[in-house]
Design a protein around this motif. Structure first.
Motif, short mmCIF file in Angstrom:
data_model
loop_
_atom_site.label_atom_id
_atom_site.label_comp_id
_atom_site.label_asym_id
_atom_site.label_seq_id
_atom_site.Cartn_x
_atom_site.Cartn_y
_atom_site.Cartn_z
N ASP A 40 -7.35 10.21 -6.54
CA ASP A 40 -6.35 9.39 -5.84
C ASP A 40 -6.85 9.00 -4.45
O ASP A 40 -6.70 7.87 -4.01
N ARG A 41 -7.43 9.98 -3.77
CA ARG A 41 -7.86 9.76 -2.39
C ARG A 41 -9.02 8.77 -2.33
O ARG A 41 -9.03 7.86 -1.51
N THR A 42 -9.98 8.96 -3.24
CA THR A 42 -11.16 8.08 -3.20
C THR A 42 -10.81 6.64 -3.59
O THR A 42 -11.52 5.71 -3.21
N ASN A 43 -9.73 6.48 -4.36
CA ASN A 43 -9.33 5.12 -4.74
C ASN A 43 -8.25 4.56 -3.83
O ASN A 43 -7.78 3.43 -4.03
N GLY A 44 -7.87 5.33 -2.85
CA GLY A 44 -6.85 4.87 -1.91
C GLY A 44 -5.46 4.73 -2.54
O GLY A 44 -4.66 3.90 -2.09
N TRP A 45 -5.14 5.54 -3.55
CA TRP A 45 -3.83 5.42 -4.21
C TRP A 45 -2.78 6.27 -3.53
O TRP A 45 -2.93 7.34 -3.19
N TYR A 72 5.34 14.31 -21.93
CA TYR A 72 4.01 14.91 -21.69
C TYR A 72 3.19 13.94 -20.86
O TYR A 72 3.16 12.73 -21.14
N ILE A 73 2.50 14.42 -19.85
CA ILE A 73 1.70 13.54 -18.99
C ILE A 73 0.25 13.61 -19.44
O ILE A 73 -0.35 14.68 -19.43
N LYS A 74 -0.29 12.47 -19.86
CA LYS A 74 -1.69 12.40 -20.27
C LYS A 74 -2.52 12.12 -19.03
O LYS A 74 -2.53 10.98 -18.53
N LYS A 75 -3.24 13.10 -18.58
CA LYS A 75 -3.94 12.95 -17.31
C LYS A 75 -5.15 12.03 -17.43
O LYS A 75 -5.40 11.21 -16.56
N LYS A 76 -5.90 12.20 -18.52
CA LYS A 76 -7.12 11.37 -18.67
C LYS A 76 -6.74 9.90 -18.85
O LYS A 76 -7.30 9.02 -18.22
N ARG A 77 -5.75 9.68 -19.71
CA ARG A 77 -5.29 8.30 -19.97
C ARG A 77 -4.70 7.71 -18.68
O ARG A 77 -4.85 6.53 -18.41
N SER A 78 -4.02 8.56 -17.90
CA SER A 78 -3.45 8.11 -16.63
C SER A 78 -4.56 7.62 -15.70
O SER A 78 -4.43 6.57 -15.07
N ALA A 79 -5.64 8.41 -15.64
CA ALA A 79 -6.76 8.02 -14.78
C ALA A 79 -7.37 6.71 -15.25
O ALA A 79 -7.63 5.81 -14.44
N GLU A 80 -7.59 6.59 -16.56
CA GLU A 80 -8.18 5.35 -17.11
C GLU A 80 -7.32 4.14 -16.78
O GLU A 80 -7.80 3.11 -16.31
N ASP A 111 0.81 -1.21 0.00
CA ASP A 111 0.00 0.00 0.00
C ASP A 111 0.85 1.26 0.00
O ASP A 111 0.33 2.36 -0.12
N GLN A 112 2.15 1.07 0.15
CA GLN A 112 3.00 2.25 0.29
C GLN A 112 3.62 2.63 -1.05
O GLN A 112 4.00 1.77 -1.83
N ARG A 113 3.72 3.91 -1.27
CA ARG A 113 4.40 4.41 -2.46
C ARG A 113 5.73 4.96 -2.01
O ARG A 113 5.80 5.75 -1.08
N GLN A 114 6.76 4.57 -2.70
CA GLN A 114 8.08 5.06 -2.33
C GLN A 114 8.73 5.73 -3.53
O GLN A 114 8.59 5.26 -4.65
N SER A 167 -5.02 3.86 -14.52
CA SER A 167 -4.95 3.66 -13.08
C SER A 167 -6.14 2.84 -12.61
O SER A 167 -6.00 1.94 -11.76
N PHE A 168 -7.33 3.14 -13.16
CA PHE A 168 -8.52 2.36 -12.80
C PHE A 168 -8.37 0.91 -13.24
O PHE A 168 -8.74 -0.01 -12.53
N GLU A 169 -7.79 0.73 -14.44
CA GLU A 169 -7.60 -0.64 -14.96
C GLU A 169 -6.64 -1.43 -14.09
O GLU A 169 -6.90 -2.59 -13.75
N LEU A 170 -5.51 -0.81 -13.77
CA LEU A 170 -4.47 -1.53 -13.04
C LEU A 170 -4.73 -1.59 -11.54
O LEU A 170 -4.22 -2.46 -10.86
#
Lengths: 204, 35
Positions: free
Chosen positions: B30-35, A35-43, A10-13, A45-48
């Motif tokens: 991030d917060r709502t997904n606990g990331w 370049y950071i794609k924010k929308k693609r990042s969110a998608e 659960d920890q990010r380092q 992130s949900f997948e992974l």
């Protein structure tokens, strides 16, 4: 967001990438600041199921993300590596008297030109102008005994020349304390009260 | 203040508000997904 996040439970380092880069980079070619794609990042992130940042590189057409294994060529950050930020190379300053030998007649001629020029410009007296010359880095000690006695005495009083005739001043010291030197050279023996009085009179 | 000065500052303010909201939404996700 700017740094690589390594997922461990659960920890990010924050950790350097396996390629050795400690900054945000393209996982395919190592290009800095993708370049950071924010929308693609969110998608993604949900997948992974964990936060990743999707990068679109300006150098290569590959879309990468921070959760994948880095394929970029490694950079040398091992033992002995030292990150040195870029600095402008210092200009090697040639002496004021050019290629002439210190203490030679040419040196003297150039010095006298400088002295005349400064006297004309600022109206300095004959001692002060040599004091300023020493501060500017003319190395009057090179002239040894040819230096006039009162000039030598003035330089010694101001700490610009040792009693043995060794100078210890240069362009740096002149640059550091130009304002101080003016006051000292003009009136070394005048007390502080007199200076204050003079200033008050001038301001009136 | 001319019309263009006003528009410039309005644009600047809009950009600042956009960046703030964008960061807030990212943090909220991030917060709502606990990331």
């Amino acid at each position: 967001m700017e740094q690589q996040m390594v997922q461990s439970g659960d920890q990010r380092q924050v950790a350097p990438c396996r390629c050795g880069r400690v900054y945000t980079h393209c996982m395919a070619c190592g290009q800095r600041k993708p370049y950071i794609k924010k929308k693609r990042s969110a998608e993604l992130s949900f997948e992974l199921g964990y936060r990743v940042w999707v990068y679109s590189c300006t150098n290569c057409p590959v879309e990468t993300h921070s959760g994948m294994e880095c394929q970029a060529p490694s950079v040398e950050t091992g033992a002995g590596f030292e990150n040195r930020p870029y600095q402008k190379p210092l200009l090697t300053e040639s002496p004021l008297w050019g290629n002439a030998i210190a203490g030679s007649n040419e040196h003297g001629a150039l010095l006298s030109d400088w002295v005349v020029e400064k006297q004309r410009k600022y109206g300095w007296d004959s001692i002060r102008v040599y004091v300023e010359a020493q501060k500017a880095g003319w190395h009057l000690e090179a002239f040894g005994d040819r230096l006039e006695e009162d000039v030598k005495q003035a330089l010694i009083e101001r700490g610009l020349l040792d009693a043995g005739g060794h100078g210890h001043s240069g362009g740096e010291s002149a640059a550091q304390v130009p304002a101080e030197s003016e006051g000292q050279a003009q009136a070394p023996s005048v007390s502080l009260d007199d200076i204050i009085k003079n200033l008050q009179e001038d301001s009136k | 203040m001319s019309k263009y000065d006003f528009l410039f500052f309005l644009l600047l303010a809009a950009a600042a508000v956009f960046v703030y909201i964008d960061k807030w939404v990212t943090r909220w996700i991030d917060r709502t997904n606990g990331w």
